[in-house]
Design an enzyme around this catalytic site. Structure first.
Site, PDB file in Angstrom:
ATOM      1  N   ARG A  29      -5.132   5.290  25.063  1.00 18.51           N
ATOM      2  CA  ARG A  29      -5.486   3.809  23.559  1.00 18.51           C
ATOM      3  C   ARG A  29      -3.793   3.582  23.334  1.00 18.51           C
ATOM      4  O   ARG A  29      -2.922   4.511  24.401  1.00 18.51           O
ATOM      5  CB  ARG A  29      -4.957   4.190  22.405  1.00 18.51           C
ATOM      6  N   ASP A  30      -3.719   2.483  23.805  1.00 16.04           N
ATOM      7  CA  ASP A  30      -3.120   1.305  23.822  1.00 16.04           C
ATOM      8  C   ASP A  30      -1.174   1.672  22.844  1.00 16.04           C
ATOM      9  O   ASP A  30      -2.568   1.611  22.119  1.00 16.04           O
ATOM     10  CB  ASP A  30      -3.242   0.048  23.977  1.00 16.04           C
ATOM     11  N   ILE A  31      -0.698   1.712  23.100  1.00 15.91           N
ATOM     12  CA  ILE A  31       0.727   2.009  22.247  1.00 15.91           C
ATOM     13  C   ILE A  31       0.534   1.247  21.006  1.00 15.91           C
ATOM     14  O   ILE A  31       1.332   1.123  19.811  1.00 15.91           O
ATOM     15  CB  ILE A  31       1.492   2.621  23.163  1.00 15.91           C
ATOM     16  N   ASN A  87      -4.989  -9.257  32.565  1.00 14.53           N
ATOM     17  CA  ASN A  87      -3.951  -9.616  32.421  1.00 14.53           C
ATOM     18  C   ASN A  87      -3.249 -10.455  33.713  1.00 14.53           C
ATOM     19  O   ASN A  87      -2.808  -8.604  33.993  1.00 14.53           O
ATOM     20  CB  ASN A  87      -2.660  -9.940  31.063  1.00 14.53           C
ATOM     21  N   HIS A 100      -4.935  -3.185  34.702  1.00 12.53           N
ATOM     22  CA  HIS A 100      -5.690  -2.562  33.763  1.00 12.53           C
ATOM     23  C   HIS A 100      -6.713  -3.638  32.918  1.00 12.53           C
ATOM     24  O   HIS A 100      -5.836  -4.460  32.446  1.00 12.53           O
ATOM     25  CB  HIS A 100      -3.979  -1.523  32.585  1.00 12.53           C
ATOM     26  N   HIS A 102      -7.886  -4.207  29.528  1.00 18.87           N
ATOM     27  CA  HIS A 102      -7.890  -3.902  28.026  1.00 18.87           C
ATOM     28  C   HIS A 102      -9.235  -4.173  27.293  1.00 18.87           C
ATOM     29  O   HIS A 102      -9.983  -5.113  27.904  1.00 18.87           O
ATOM     30  CB  HIS A 102      -7.949  -5.317  27.596  1.00 18.87           C
TER      31      HIS A 102
HETATM   32  P1  AMP Z   1      -0.529  -6.264  29.485  1.00 14.84           P
HETATM   33  O1  AMP Z   1       0.642  -6.985  29.264  1.00 14.84           O
HETATM   34  O2  AMP Z   1      -2.011  -6.758  30.013  1.00 14.84           O
HETATM   35  O3  AMP Z   1       0.588  -5.661  31.141  1.00 14.84           O
HETATM   36  O4  AMP Z   1      -0.607  -5.191  28.819  1.00 14.84           O
HETATM   37  C1  AMP Z   1       0.196  -4.091  28.409  1.00 14.84           C
HETATM   38  C2  AMP Z   1      -0.123  -2.591  27.179  1.00 14.84           C
HETATM   39  O5  AMP Z   1       0.459  -2.098  27.831  1.00 14.84           O
HETATM   40  C3  AMP Z   1       0.596  -3.554  26.209  1.00 14.84           C
HETATM   41  O6  AMP Z   1      -0.963  -3.392  25.703  1.00 14.84           O
HETATM   42  C4  AMP Z   1       1.510  -2.460  25.566  1.00 14.84           C
HETATM   43  O7  AMP Z   1       1.500  -2.411  24.481  1.00 14.84           O
HETATM   44  C5  AMP Z   1       0.835  -1.206  26.680  1.00 14.84           C
HETATM   45  N1  AMP Z   1       1.903  -0.330  26.834  1.00 14.84           N
HETATM   46  C6  AMP Z   1       2.858   0.006  27.354  1.00 14.84           C
HETATM   47  N2  AMP Z   1       3.005   1.242  27.026  1.00 14.84           N
HETATM   48  C7  AMP Z   1       2.418   2.081  27.358  1.00 14.84           C
HETATM   49  C8  AMP Z   1       2.199   3.577  27.025  1.00 14.84           C
HETATM   50  N3  AMP Z   1       3.141   4.123  27.382  1.00 14.84           N
HETATM   51  N4  AMP Z   1       1.375   3.900  26.031  1.00 14.84           N
HETATM   52  C9  AMP Z   1       0.240   3.074  26.001  1.00 14.84           C
HETATM   53  N5  AMP Z   1      -0.351   1.764  26.402  1.00 14.84           N
HETATM   54  C10 AMP Z   1       0.717   1.288  26.193  1.00 14.84           C
END
Ligand code: AMP
Length: 113
Positions: A29-31, A87, A100, A102
């Site tokens: 899950r996204d933080i 992205n 990653h 989303h």
């Molecule tokens: P992006 O902007 O496409 O590179 O997405 C990176 C995503 O990673 C963002 O939506 C952040 O909220 C998420 N993220 C960053 N660190 C963590 C973490 N430790 N656990 C879960 N999600 C994270």
């Protein structure tokens, strides 16, 4: 990569809420969720971004979509619908340089910006 936050999550070195893992991919899950369901699906093998992909990575990256389909069903959002986003680099807002996917769902999405 030793300093990659997602590599550390995959290895269990930093905490995350994992919803899926197998030998090729991990999902957690996204933080900072942008929707009721917001899950990141990552290849276990480090690849910086779509720009860094080679032909050898095609199967691995394609596989992320199969995992997304499975998780969408698991989360109960398959019928309602969901959005999948990757992205790439600054203009797209990429902040973590480990590919990653989303998976966003659980609410009606707006038009793409
Ligand atoms: P992006 O902007 O496409 O590179 O997405 C990176 C995503 O990673 C963002 O939506 C952040 O909220 C998420 N993220 C960053 N660190 C963590 C973490 N430790 N656990 C879960 N999600 C994270």
């Amino acid at each position: 990569m030793s300093d990659c936050i997602f590599c550390k999550i995959i290895k269990g070195e930093i905490p995350s809420t994992k919803v899926y893992s197998d030998e090729h991919a991990t999902a957690f899950r996204d933080i900072q969720p942008a929707a009721p369901t917001h899950i990141l699906i990552v290849p276990n093998r480090h690849i910086d971004s779509i720009n860094a992909m080679t032909a050898d990575d095609e199967q691995t990256v394609g596989y992320l979509f199969s995992v997304a389909k499975k998780i969408a069903a698991q989360e109960g959002i398959a019928e309602g619908g969901y959005r999948l986003i990757i992205n790439t680099n600054a203009d797209a807002g990429q902040t973590v340089f480990h590919i990653h996917l989303h998976l966003l769902g659980g609410r009606r999405m707006g038009v793409m910006a």
